[in-house]
Write a protein that holds these residues in place. Structure first.
Motif, short mmCIF file in Angstrom:
data_model
loop_
_atom_site.label_atom_id
_atom_site.label_comp_id
_atom_site.label_asym_id
_atom_site.label_seq_id
_atom_site.Cartn_x
_atom_site.Cartn_y
_atom_site.Cartn_z
N GLY A 1 0.81 -1.21 0.00
CA GLY A 1 0.00 0.00 0.00
C GLY A 1 0.84 1.26 0.00
N GLY A 2 0.16 2.36 0.18
CA GLY A 2 0.79 3.68 0.14
C GLY A 2 0.63 4.43 1.45
N LEU A 3 0.43 5.74 1.36
CA LEU A 3 0.36 6.58 2.56
C LEU A 3 -0.81 6.23 3.46
N GLY A 4 -1.98 5.95 2.89
CA GLY A 4 -3.13 5.57 3.71
C GLY A 4 -2.86 4.30 4.49
N THR A 5 -2.26 3.33 3.81
CA THR A 5 -1.92 2.06 4.46
C THR A 5 -0.88 2.30 5.56
N LEU A 6 0.09 3.15 5.27
CA LEU A 6 1.11 3.48 6.26
C LEU A 6 0.49 4.13 7.50
N ALA A 7 -0.48 5.02 7.30
CA ALA A 7 -1.17 5.65 8.43
C ALA A 7 -1.92 4.60 9.25
N GLU A 8 -2.58 3.67 8.58
CA GLU A 8 -3.35 2.64 9.27
C GLU A 8 -2.44 1.71 10.08
N VAL A 9 -1.34 1.29 9.47
CA VAL A 9 -0.43 0.40 10.19
C VAL A 9 0.24 1.14 11.35
N ALA A 10 0.58 2.41 11.16
CA ALA A 10 1.22 3.17 12.23
C ALA A 10 0.29 3.33 13.43
N MET A 11 -0.96 3.63 13.17
CA MET A 11 -1.91 3.80 14.28
C MET A 11 -2.14 2.47 15.00
N THR A 12 -2.35 1.40 14.25
CA THR A 12 -2.57 0.08 14.85
C THR A 12 -1.35 -0.34 15.66
N TRP A 13 -0.19 -0.20 15.08
CA TRP A 13 1.07 -0.59 15.72
C TRP A 13 1.28 0.19 17.01
N ASP A 14 1.07 1.50 16.97
CA ASP A 14 1.26 2.31 18.16
C ASP A 14 0.30 1.91 19.27
N LEU A 15 -0.97 1.67 18.93
CA LEU A 15 -1.95 1.28 19.94
C LEU A 15 -1.61 -0.08 20.56
N LEU A 16 -1.04 -0.98 19.77
CA LEU A 16 -0.56 -2.26 20.32
C LEU A 16 0.66 -2.04 21.22
N ALA A 17 1.60 -1.24 20.73
CA ALA A 17 2.86 -1.04 21.46
C ALA A 17 2.64 -0.38 22.83
N ARG B 1 -0.09 -0.59 24.50
CA ARG B 1 -1.05 -1.47 25.18
C ARG B 1 -2.44 -0.85 25.36
N VAL B 2 -2.84 -0.02 24.43
CA VAL B 2 -4.23 0.43 24.38
C VAL B 2 -5.08 -0.72 23.85
N LEU B 3 -4.49 -1.51 22.94
CA LEU B 3 -5.14 -2.71 22.41
C LEU B 3 -4.48 -3.94 23.02
N GLU B 4 -5.28 -4.97 23.24
CA GLU B 4 -4.74 -6.25 23.71
C GLU B 4 -3.85 -6.83 22.61
N PRO B 5 -2.80 -7.55 22.99
CA PRO B 5 -1.92 -8.15 21.98
C PRO B 5 -2.68 -9.10 21.05
N ARG B 6 -2.46 -8.90 19.77
CA ARG B 6 -2.99 -9.76 18.72
C ARG B 6 -2.17 -9.53 17.47
N PRO B 7 -2.29 -10.38 16.47
CA PRO B 7 -1.40 -10.31 15.32
C PRO B 7 -1.55 -9.04 14.47
N LEU B 8 -0.42 -8.40 14.23
CA LEU B 8 -0.31 -7.33 13.24
C LEU B 8 0.72 -7.83 12.23
N LEU B 9 0.22 -8.31 11.10
CA LEU B 9 1.03 -9.01 10.11
C LEU B 9 1.27 -8.13 8.90
#
Length: 177
Positions: free
Chosen positions: A106-122, A124-132
């Motif tokens: 993907g591009g910039l939108g995908t990068l924004a989505e992965v960055a937000m998901t990754w940060d929330l996991l890191a 611990r706002v979100l419970e640990p689960r797969p970010l692949l």
């Protein structure tokens, strides 16, 4: 039968059926659905459509979280559509209502989505689960980020997994079904 877990896929809207990644993502997502997962995407074309079509072909349900400002593609394979007013509501739903995430090319939108998901996991706002992160493009990006980012969470890179093959993805998801 219990509720099937839901996998959100993030990816480019620009890589269409003529691109080799399209057929690959279709095949991968069909196998994911056959292993008992439902899917969720932004509901538009490109990698989102390839993922949706594969989930549908594998017997899964696919939820599209689409934007009111863009028309829904007429030839979609969505089982359900939820219209979002803006990008932030859409991203929140795609992140918060998933039991795992699959990041496609993907591009910039995908990068924004992965960055937000990754940060929330890191953090611990979100419970640990797969970010692949699936595909060749992600490894060099993660390498540069690991050498340059100032992180707010210890072991932030433990929250992501780079997957090079269908088997990598299917193995990572198996314990979360």
């Amino acid at each position: 039968m219990g509720t099937r877990p839901r996998l959100t896929a993030f990816g480019s809207s620009r890589l269409g059926p003529d691109n080799p990644e399209y057929a690959d993502v279709f095949s991968l997502s069909r196998a994911i659905a056959e292993q008992g997962w439902d899917g969720m995407t932004g509901g538009h074309q490109g990698m989102m459509a390839a993922f949706s079509e594969g989930i549908h072909a594998g017997g899964g349900q696919i939820r599209g979280i689409t934007l009111e400002r863009f028309p829904t593609p007429p030839d979609n394979s969505l089982s359900e559509e939820i219209r979002s007013r803006n990008f932030f509501d859409r991203m929140g739903t795609l992140i918060e209502e998933a039991q795992a995430w699959l990041v496609l090319p993907g591009g910039l939108g995908t990068l924004a989505e992965v960055a937000m998901t990754w940060d929330l996991l890191a953090i611990r706002v979100l419970e640990p689960r797969p970010l692949l992160l699936y595909g060749q493009m992600w490894e060099p990006i993660v390498e540069i980020l690991s050498s340059e980012l100032v992180l707010s969470a210890d072991k932030a890179f433990d929250s992501i997994q780079i997957c090079h093959s269908h088997e990598d993805v299917l193995s990572a998801l198996k314990p979360f079904r």
